[in-house]
Motif scaffolding. Structure first.
Motif: not given
Length: 404
Positions: A311-316, A318-324, A344-347, A360-365
């Motif tokens: 998930v951390r790598d995907a947030f680099l 993508e803004e939204l991540v879906r897990i089936d 992660v952290p995330c919302i 991932r939020g607006k100000n993702y680091k």
């Protein structure tokens, strides 16, 4: 010819007359035997009168089952356990720092009424009474736990000893195994681990499902609550060593829980509107999240140790991540989403249609801490190898000096 046939017919005795002859002789023989030997027939051959037969004694009915909680415990003292930590149903799936907003049932102790010398608060049975204890008492309990674990562990294992113990715990060598499932490290599982330590110095533990999202927490809680040491880890497979100074006869008293307590009420994970967004923006984000391609599909009772780094790598990018999560229970993927939110952290955006959608939020680091364990961890003691190398070199120098 007719006359000869009639003569022969007169000479042949009839069948009825022979039967009478044999019957009279048999009766005479039986009467002679009875008078000569005084034969007495057994009771099974005597004609019995059905009115005189005695009915077999009826079995007394068994007493009705009464659960342990309903037994009378007058005069019995409650069990006293000296384990220096709070008793919880699950040590990995519940956090002492998160306080519930309510309880689903009255504060009935799952250990049974009057069976434990600790007060049940609805969530745990604290070692220090919250009404009487102080922060100093909690520090003393932590120090007692650390000293007790060091005393049981003793000197660390050498690499050769560790490899021998790990080899004994392999599947082709031993069938002893403790399974850690969706409930994580439960209180009664501590008793199972100590029972396995009666017969072997190390026990194999297989971790599956929701707890494997945070394997570091699982390893920490296992070592902290059992006073053992993890000497091998490969994915969700662990080998837990009991310690050099462990004595099965001096094992701690672990009172067992008689039932699973109801989980308390916690705040909602999914809010009506996401913080910083309007209602229309929240609805639009949920639609986009459900339409996004799935990052991965989680298998039931699988190993999820690599989910957070994925998930951390995907947030680099993508803004939204879906897990089936099709096929998983609703409570399972809700717990996974809660863990992702904290690690992660995330919302969290939605859990609709058996999917986990996170933002991932607006100000993702991106996080750069080394919080997570590798797929396979090495427990070799490098200092021990250096000591052995020095001993070998010294012995080699001594041999060459003598030969000169």
């Amino acid at each position: 010819m007719l006359r000869l046939f009639s003569r022969h017919k007169k000479q042949i005795p009839s069948l009825s007359s022979t039967r009478r002859l044999y019957s009279t002789t048999g009766a005479a023989a039986s009467s002679n035997l009875y008078s000569k030997y005084s034969f007495v027939p057994p009771p099974s051959l005597k004609p019995q009168n059905p009115s005189c037969t005695q009915s077999p004694p009826k079995k007394q009915p068994k007493p009705r089952y009464r659960p342990p909680s309903s037994l009378d415990r007058t005069g019995e003292k409650p069990v006293q356990s000296k384990l220096p930590f709070d008793f919880r149903f699950s040590y990995t799936e519940s956090s002492p720092g998160v306080r519930p907003i309510g309880l689903r049932e009255p504060k009935y102790s799952p250990f049974g009424p009057g069976k434990l010398d600790r007060v049940w608060t609805g969530v745990c049975a604290p070692v220090v009474d919250p009404k009487v204890g102080s922060p100093e008492d909690e520090k003393m309990v932590e120090e007692k736990r650390r000293v007790g674990r060091d005393r049981i562990q003793g000197e660390p294992l050498t690499n050769a000893e560790r490899k021998v113990l790990v080899e004994r715990c392999q599947r082709h060598k031993s069938k002893r195994q403790v399974n850690l499932g969706r409930d994580g490290l439960t209180h009664n599982m501590l008793n199972d681990i100590h029972n396995n330590w009666k017969h072997a110095e190390a026990v194999r533990i297989k971790c599956m499902g929701v707890p494997t999202v945070d394997m570091k927490n699982v390893c920490t809680q296992l070592e902290d609550k059992t006073f053992g040491k993890i000497i091998h880890r490969h994915g969700g497979l662990l080998v837990l060593y009991r310690g050099r100074n462990y004595h099965p006869k001096k094992r701690p008293v672990i009172p067992l829980m008689l039932w699973k307590p109801h989980e308390p009420v916690y705040p909602r994970l999914i809010k009506t509107t996401i913080d910083g967004l309007s209602i229309e923006e929240t609805k639009e984000m949920r639609k986009r999240g459900l339409a996004a391609p799935a990052l991965t599909r989680l298998a039931k009772n699988g190993y999820y140790g690599s989910l957070v780094p994925m998930v951390r790598d995907a947030f680099l990018t993508e803004e939204l991540v879906r897990i089936d999560c099709k096929g998983l229970q609703k409570s399972d993927y809700k717990k996974i989403g809660c863990k992702l939110r904290d690690l992660v952290p995330c919302i969290l955006v939605t859990f609709d249609k058996e999917q986990i959608v996170i933002w991932r939020g607006k100000n993702y680091k991106p996080s750069e801490d080394g919080f997570f364990l590798t797929e396979r961890e090495s427990f070799d003691n490098s200092s021990n190898d250096l000591d052995n190398h020095e001993v070998e070199s010294e012995s080699g120098e001594g041999i060459t000096g003598d030969s000169d």
